[in-house]
Design an enzyme around this catalytic site. Structure first.
Site, PDB file in Angstrom:
ATOM      1  N   SER A  74      -0.926  -6.559  27.115  1.00 39.22           N
ATOM      2  CA  SER A  74      -0.792  -6.572  28.572  1.00 39.22           C
ATOM      3  C   SER A  74      -1.104  -7.943  29.170  1.00 39.22           C
ATOM      4  O   SER A  74      -0.438  -8.924  28.882  1.00 39.22           O
ATOM      5  CB  SER A  74      -1.683  -5.474  29.159  1.00 39.22           C
ATOM      6  OG  SER A  74      -1.415  -5.252  30.511  1.00 39.22           O
ATOM      7  N   ASP A  96       2.748  -8.928  34.752  1.00 39.34           N
ATOM      8  CA  ASP A  96       1.843  -9.295  33.667  1.00 39.34           C
ATOM      9  C   ASP A  96       2.629  -9.307  32.358  1.00 39.34           C
ATOM     10  O   ASP A  96       3.854  -9.178  32.355  1.00 39.34           O
ATOM     11  CB  ASP A  96       0.639  -8.347  33.607  1.00 39.34           C
ATOM     12  CG  ASP A  96       1.032  -6.915  33.285  1.00 39.34           C
ATOM     13  OD1 ASP A  96       2.197  -6.555  33.527  1.00 39.34           O
ATOM     14  OD2 ASP A  96       0.172  -6.145  32.803  1.00 39.34           O
ATOM     15  N   ASP A 120       3.271  -7.369  29.809  1.00 40.40           N
ATOM     16  CA  ASP A 120       4.189  -6.298  29.416  1.00 40.40           C
ATOM     17  C   ASP A 120       4.897  -5.670  30.608  1.00 40.40           C
ATOM     18  O   ASP A 120       5.589  -4.665  30.474  1.00 40.40           O
ATOM     19  CB  ASP A 120       3.468  -5.232  28.593  1.00 40.40           C
ATOM     20  CG  ASP A 120       2.396  -4.491  29.383  1.00 40.40           C
ATOM     21  OD1 ASP A 120       1.917  -5.031  30.409  1.00 40.40           O
ATOM     22  OD2 ASP A 120       2.028  -3.371  28.978  1.00 40.40           O
ATOM     23  N   ASP A 128       4.009  -3.951  33.222  1.00 42.10           N
ATOM     24  CA  ASP A 128       3.693  -2.666  33.853  1.00 42.10           C
ATOM     25  C   ASP A 128       2.890  -2.860  35.144  1.00 42.10           C
ATOM     26  O   ASP A 128       2.561  -1.891  35.819  1.00 42.10           O
ATOM     27  CB  ASP A 128       2.971  -1.720  32.891  1.00 42.10           C
ATOM     28  CG  ASP A 128       1.620  -2.225  32.412  1.00 42.10           C
ATOM     29  OD1 ASP A 128       1.260  -3.387  32.722  1.00 42.10           O
ATOM     30  OD2 ASP A 128       0.927  -1.471  31.699  1.00 42.10           O
TER      31      ASP A 128
END
Length: 454
Positions: free
Chosen positions: A101, A247, A249, A251
């Site tokens: 992340s 960010d 990834d 999400d």
């Protein structure tokens, strides 16, 4: 949470806390668990972010999965929400996202997603942890899981088409053309780098992109939603209408208005809550927040006559509350926003599309949409302690917290929260004036020290 898996997967520094052997064993287990254990072949879809170690973990995981007969469908570099979407829509047994992340490049993680596109159930995570520790008897096994042979060995399938259909899905959600809109995107040198621009350009926006040149080690480095100052400057210098930062990834999404001011997750929740209420679509007339949401959000929601729930910190808990009660919007200050009509997880690009839709529906700039919410000044200090539970149960600490809360009244609040990963108590206060918040936090910490707890 378990020994290996936290609220957002198994995370650690690559080859230190999380190793390729862990990835191999996880792949091996899920190939058996969803396949051979049920006398069939497991179907698992896999995505990864741009950090260098993601390839190592991907190959190790796929080796384990196919060794026990599972078929691996490869999305390649993609976002966490795209894995959740493809898992759900294409009826996979589970999905795997390899990402840490917003963490730096040397960390990585393995996120597991169930067949409904949600974070994996605790029961299954518990079984995986038992396997990682070699507790085979707890799983009804006499020894290690059996490996596949001959034609039973699993296949590896290029499934880039799944990622492309996810992109098409995002584009389909927009009701407006974004022609003449000047949009900035900060892709954090991560998963969004080859998706976000495609979506916004397909919708007609004049798109300006930064941090979309991943090299394996620059993911999140002075970029994206955790370093939004770069996007703020970029929006102002290029006279953009709006900017969105993701960010690693993708999400999460934080926004920047036309003046370069940050629109965080709390303000986004407020905008979506008001928009859905206006459309008569705000289920239960409530939004879901975490206990860390700003006091100013609750004041603004009260003024808008919108109710709210508060959960523990973590988008997992936000989603669970939404699913149990049928609510349609929730999220965190950090930019994890869940819109249950469209997704089962936080989705940064989806969030940015829906913000664009709100701007165009109302014919207003982003600054105007959240103008009625004023974030309260916040002070947050992390205090190292030897016993977190002892701090929270200490009567003198409870007394000072009650005293400070009484002093702030309905013009602020205090919060003590245990860290989930460190021997730390987070002491937070919000007030109309920064000075009052600072005084409140310091007063609580002084009592903790006087009691020998810090």
């Amino acid at each position: 949470m378990g020994k290996y898996f936290g609220t957002d997967g198994f995370r650690g520094e690559a080859n230190v806390g999380l190793t390729s052997e862990h990835a191999y064993k996880i792949g091996k287990f899920i190939g058996w668990y969803y396949g051979a254990r049920k006398s069939r072949k497991a179907r698992v879809v896999i995505g990864k972010d741009t950090r260098r170690s993601s390839y190592m973990f991907e190959y190790a995981l796929v080796a384990g999965l196919t060794s026990t007969g599972g078929d691996a469908y490869m999305l390649h570099v993609t976002t966490t929400p795209s894995v959740a979407y493809v898992t759900r829509v294409d009826n996979f047994d589970c999905g795997v996202m390899i990402s840490a992340s917003h963490n730096p490049f040397y960390d990585n993680g393995i996120k597991l997603i169930n067949s409904r596109g949600e974070k994996m159930e605790d029961e299954t995570i518990g079984a995986i942890e038992a396997y990682l520790d070699g507790r085979f008897d707890e799983l009804g096994l006499q020894g290690d899981v059996p490996e596949a042979h001959r034609e039973e060995v699993g296949e590896i399938v290029d499934y880039a088409s799944g990622r492309n259909r996810y992109i098409g899905y995002l584009i389909s959600l927009a009701a407006h053309s974004y022609k003449n809109m000047r949009v900035g995107l900060d892709c954090a040198n991560g998963s969004a780098w080859n998706i976000a621009r495609t979506v916004f350009e397909a919708l007609g926006a004049k798109t300006y992109v930064i941090n979309a040149e991943p090299d394996g080690v620059n993911i999140n480095r002075n970029a994206g939603s955790t370093h939004i100052e770069g996007l703020r400057r970029f929006v102002i210098e290029n006279h953009l209408d709006v900017g969105f930062a993701y960010d690693g990834d993708a999400d999460r999404c934080l926004a920047v208005d036309e003046n370069g001011e940050v629109v965080d997750g709390d303000k986004i929740i407020y905008i979506f809550g008001k928009q859905l209420k206006k459309e008569g679509k705000l289920t239960g007339n409530k939004v879901v927040t975490t206990i860390m949401s700003n006091f100013g959000l609750y004041k603004a929601l009260d003024d808008a006559e919108i109710g709210y729930e508060k959960t523990s910190v973590g988008d997992r808990y936000v989603y669970e509350n939404m699913a149990q009660n049928g609510y349609c919007v929730g999220g965190e200050q950090s930019g994890h926003i869940i819109l249950s009509k469209y997704a089962t997880t936080g989705d940064g690009i989806l969030t940015s599309i829906e913000l664009m839709e709100a701007m165009l529906d109302n014919k207003q700039k982003l600054s105007r949409l959240c103008a009625e919410m004023t974030a309260y000044p916040q002070v947050l200090k992390n205090v190292r302690v030897s016993d977190k539970r002892a701090v929270l149960e200490n009567l003198n600490v409870q007394t000072v917290v009650a005293k400070v809360s009484g002093h702030l009244g309905d013009k602020g609040r205090v919060l003590l929260r245990e860290s989930g990963t460190e021997p730390v108590i987070r002491v937070m206060a919000e007030a109309e004036e920064m000075r009052d918040a600072e005084i409140s936090v310091n007063e609580i910490i002084e009592v903790m020290k006087a009691e020998g707890l810090a």
